[in-house]
Design an enzyme around this catalytic site. Structure first.
Site, PDB file in Angstrom:
ATOM      1  N   GLU A  62      43.599  20.452  42.904  1.00 18.08           N
ATOM      2  CA  GLU A  62      43.394  19.204  42.543  1.00 18.08           C
ATOM      3  C   GLU A  62      43.879  18.021  43.252  1.00 18.08           C
ATOM      4  OE1 GLU A  62      43.367  16.381  38.473  1.00 18.08           O
ATOM      5  OE2 GLU A  62      43.663  18.580  38.262  1.00 18.08           O
ATOM      6  N   THR A  63      44.776  18.180  44.215  1.00 16.81           N
ATOM      7  CA  THR A  63      45.394  17.418  44.992  1.00 16.81           C
ATOM      8  C   THR A  63      44.089  17.082  45.958  1.00 16.81           C
ATOM      9  OG1 THR A  63      47.442  18.058  44.713  1.00 16.81           O
ATOM     10  CG2 THR A  63      46.813  17.003  46.845  1.00 16.81           C
TER      11      THR A  63
END
Length: 163
Positions: A62-63
């Site tokens: 997700e980062t």
């Protein structure tokens, strides 16, 4: 004191010490439109049985995908994750994993990314897909209202996202 950055995103000073990426040891190695690469150590990110925690893979994915979406949104824009799925292919118990994020589809208001996570030997350990809502920066967008009942462009020339 220099500002803390996560790729192109400036981190609000009041939240610098609370960054999950810092706690997990995530480092962004490459940060450009169309390609975001980052690493994360296994040490400090384990399940009780000693292997990499699947949630840590999700945070890495997700980062990287969020940074890619933020880059796509352009200066003044923003992006937020709305769907994340991860398939864990094999476990890892030592070393570092590397995530490589590339766009699957980038549209005006939504973008999807594939993030492939590999171990130090190059074995795929996780495949993730992230979908982000996009708010484009700068200038007017088609179909936005200036005032009640007044459009920036006529309805008949607005484009649809779905093709």
């Amino acid at each position: 004191m220099p500002k803390m950055m996560l790729g192109p995103m400036q981190v609000d000073r009041s939240f610098e010490s609370e960054q999950l990426t810092r706690r997990l040891g995530i480092e962004i190695i490459t940060c450009e439109k169309g390609l975001v690469v980052g690493t994360m150590p296994i040490s400090g990110n384990r399940q009780p049985v000693g292997i990499l925690h699947g949630g840590a893979n999700a945070v890495l994915a997700e980062t990287l995908g969020s940074v890619a979406a933020f880059l796509y949104a352009s200066p003044g824009g923003n992006a937020v994750g709305i769907d994340l799925s991860c398939t864990h292919h094999r476990w890892v118990s030592s070393g570092t994993v590397t995530g490589v994020c590339r766009p699957l589809d980038e549209r005006q208001s939504v973008a999807s990314y594939e993030i492939v996570v590999t171990d130090d030997s190059g074995n795929r350990t996780c495949t993730a897909r992230l979908t982000c809502a996009i708010r484009r920066g700068g200038g007017r967008r088609r179909g936005l209202r200036n005032a009640p009942g007044q459009r920036t462009e006529p309805d008949d020339i607005r484009r649809t996202e779905h093709r």
